[in-house]
Design an enzyme around this catalytic site. Structure first.
Site, mmCIF file in Angstrom:
data_model
loop_
_atom_site.group_PDB
_atom_site.id
_atom_site.type_symbol
_atom_site.label_atom_id
_atom_site.label_comp_id
_atom_site.label_asym_id
_atom_site.label_seq_id
_atom_site.Cartn_x
_atom_site.Cartn_y
_atom_site.Cartn_z
ATOM 1 N N HIS A 135 0.815 -1.215 0.000
ATOM 2 C CA HIS A 135 0.000 0.000 0.000
ATOM 3 C C HIS A 135 0.846 1.261 0.000
ATOM 4 O O HIS A 135 0.508 2.247 -0.642
ATOM 5 C CB HIS A 135 -0.927 0.027 1.209
ATOM 6 C CG HIS A 135 -2.260 -0.546 0.922
ATOM 7 N ND1 HIS A 135 -3.013 -0.121 -0.147
ATOM 8 C CD2 HIS A 135 -2.973 -1.495 1.540
ATOM 9 C CE1 HIS A 135 -4.129 -0.810 -0.160
ATOM 10 N NE2 HIS A 135 -4.135 -1.661 0.857
ATOM 11 N N ASP A 144 3.323 -12.889 -27.729
ATOM 12 C CA ASP A 144 3.347 -14.246 -28.263
ATOM 13 C C ASP A 144 3.743 -14.278 -29.730
ATOM 14 O O ASP A 144 4.497 -15.151 -30.157
ATOM 15 C CB ASP A 144 1.964 -14.907 -28.086
ATOM 16 C CG ASP A 144 1.798 -15.468 -26.682
ATOM 17 O OD1 ASP A 144 2.745 -16.092 -26.179
ATOM 18 O OD2 ASP A 144 0.724 -15.259 -26.086
#
Ligand code: PEP
Ligand code: MG
Length: 538
Positions: free
Chosen positions: A187, A453
């Site tokens: 955080h 890819d």
């Protein structure tokens, strides 16, 4: 020089302030009056709640409601019977003092969270510790808040900064922070990015290396810290800081600007997301839409697949947040390097060439249909486009569309609404699809080029392997030809083409992609403004 994890971009030059929370020694005592001890706990919980409410108000003003939600979560934790109720029970059952009860219950919870696989969940242990520390300080009569920093240009250095510490940092004085522990999703790191102050986390022993008052340079881009630098180095970083600030200011001007190339072509610059909340960053950076929602992240780090309603909520959230801007959601792309614990996949020699993405979904229709129904139902809440991953030919697209038709018929029979305006497209990430693009384009509404890819398949260079990374080149002429073929093929039939692989945000590739006529670029939110700038220069 020390190296850590770059958590928030920018440069800072200032004086070190080591933040040390007062150590409270927790002793193990038996108590006689259980009622009184429980009352002490309640008083400490009440005081903690009041403090947190104030911190939350401050955070809402300075960081916005969304970022302040963490404090609401802390307040909820104070009222959680599983957490604070357990503390009360400990006092009752074992007659131990309140502090010891808080410590015991906290340790159990922290252990559970810290052993989780998901980095995000592990980081949530920090929230529990934060709340617990506050309760203990209040029990010791040392509640109230934080550290007072009086000098300007202060760099706060701490073992770990709790979210409440971070929210209380006085931005007129604190210009950066450094921590021993933490990762990019802690955080404090998220808040540093929101506050737009540089931060480096995960530095190991920075609290021991730096002395109070040391002169420190923080490089939030490289994740580096320089302690007591020479004047020459200080001047070098002053210059870097100046140009960074100028660049950022300049880029912010582009948030609401429509991206148009020099010869007048309008180009969409969108963001890639993995979690629904990521849309907020896309919007904050002036994204024109979401170009890729990797929905497999909704399926990860859980014991079973998300239900139709859970998925519907996620998709609706994103669509509503984007207020009519286009959201491209990709159906489940699991397999290859992404696996699910509850979905055993066969052992394969080459998982990237095997049972993954659309291949798996067409084989496991029951799994696929849950997602398609959720997508169809969510479609009434915004401008939705859906694409299928790893398409190698027309047959797969047609089969996927058949399953969509099945789902539509079911929803109609159930009296559930969906939009007829959804666009249906495919990822072009297998060379076959790129080569065959002009034919596929007759049947789909759009293409999105998945270069991550496409490059590995074209060059037979595994995207995961360092050994062959020298071959993995987005600018290889064969890759560029395939991209061009895809764009030309789509345009021949009046269809639009996006790119959602990393190449879309690559400064060196953008000019070529603009020249080829790419219609939409989609990338991580923090790259959007810079990409807009480069596209507009073409
Ligand atoms: C790609 O292959 O370019 C792509 C965007 O998909 P992923 O990285 O999720 O495989
Ligand atoms: Mg891919």
């Amino acid at each position: 020089m020390k190296k850590g994890i770059a958590a928030s971009k920018g440069y800072a030059i200032g004086k070190a302030f080591i933040q040390e929370h007062e150590e409270i020694v927790i002793t193990d005592q038996k108590v006689n009056d259980i009622v009184e001890e429980k009352q002490k706990l309640h008083n400490a919980l009440d005081a903690s709640r009041e403090q947190l409410k104030k911190i939350k108000e401050k955070a809402v003003k300075e960081m916005g409601a969304e970022k302040a939600e963490v404090f609401e979560a802390h307040i909820t934790l104070l009222d959680d019977p599983e957490f604070t109720g357990q503390m009360e029970m400990e006092i009752e059952n074992t007659k131990i003092n309140a502090m010891k009860a808080v410590e015991g219950v906290t340790n159990t919870f922290v252990m559970i969270f810290e052993s989780m696989d998901d980095e995000y969940m592990r980081e949530r242990a920090a929230d529990i510790k934060d709340v617990s520390k506050r309760i203990i300080l209040n029990l010791a009569g040392k509640g109230g808040d934080a550290f007072s920093i009086t000098e300007e240009n202060t760099i706060v250095i701490a073992h770990d900064l709790t979210p409440s510490d971070t929210a209380q940092l006085d931005r007129s004085k604190v210009i950066a922070f450094l921590t021993n522990i933490g990762g990019r999703t802690s955080h404090s790191a998220i808040m540093a990015r929101t506050l737009e102050i540089p931060a480096v986390v995960g530095l190991g022993d920075i609290t021991a290396t730096v002395q109070n008052g040391d002169f420190v340079i923080v490089d939030g881009i490289k994740g580096e810290v320089i302690i007591n630098p020479s004047e020459e180095v200080v001047n070098e970083y002053k210059a870097k800081r100046e140009s960074f600030i100028k660049e950022q200011e300049e880029l912010k001007k582009l948030i609401d600007v429509k991206t148009v190339t020099k010869d007048g072509k309008r180009v969409e610059v969108c963001g890639n997301i993995g979690k629904p909340e990521d849309v907020n960053q896309v919007l904050a950076n002036g994204g024109d839409g979401v170009g890729l929602f990797r929905t497999e992240f909704l399926y990860m780090d859980r014991d079973s697949a998300p239900t139709e309603d859970e998925q519907y909520d996620s998709y609706r959230y994103v669509l509503q947040k984007m207020e009519g801007k286009q959201v491209v959601i990709r159906t489940l792309d699991i397999g290859g390097d992404k696996t699910l614990p509850y979905l055993p996949l066969p052992q394969e020699m080459n998982p990237f060439l095997g049972y993954r993405a659309i291949r798996l979904c067409l084989d496991r229709k029951e799994l696929f249909k849950v997602q398609l129904r959720a997508l169809l139902r969510a479609s009434i809440h915004g401008k939705l486009a859906v694409m299928f991953p790893m398409i190698s030919g027309l047959e797969e697209f047609n089969q996927a569309k058949e399953v969509v038709e099945e789902c539509k018929a079911e929803l109609r029979a159930e009296g559930k609404e969906y939009s007829e305006e959804i666009q249906w497209g495919i990822m072009v990430e297998i060379p076959a699809a790129a080569v065959y693009a002009d034919e596929l384009a007759k049947h789909v509404d759009f293409f999105s080029i998945g270069t991550n890819d496409l490059i590995q398949y074209t060059l037979a260079a595994d995207r995961m392997s360092e050994k062959v990374s020298y071959l993995y080149n987005p600018m290889h002429p064969a890759v560029l030809r395939l991209i061009k073929m895809t764009i030309d093929g789509a345009h021949k039939h009046g269809k639009w083409v996006g790119m959602c692989g990393e190449m879309a945000g690559d400064e060196t590739a953008i000019p070529t992609l603009v020249e080829y006529g790419l219609d939409e670029f989609s990338m991580s939110a923090s790259s959007i403004l810079n990409a807009k700038k480069i596209i507009m220069e073409q």
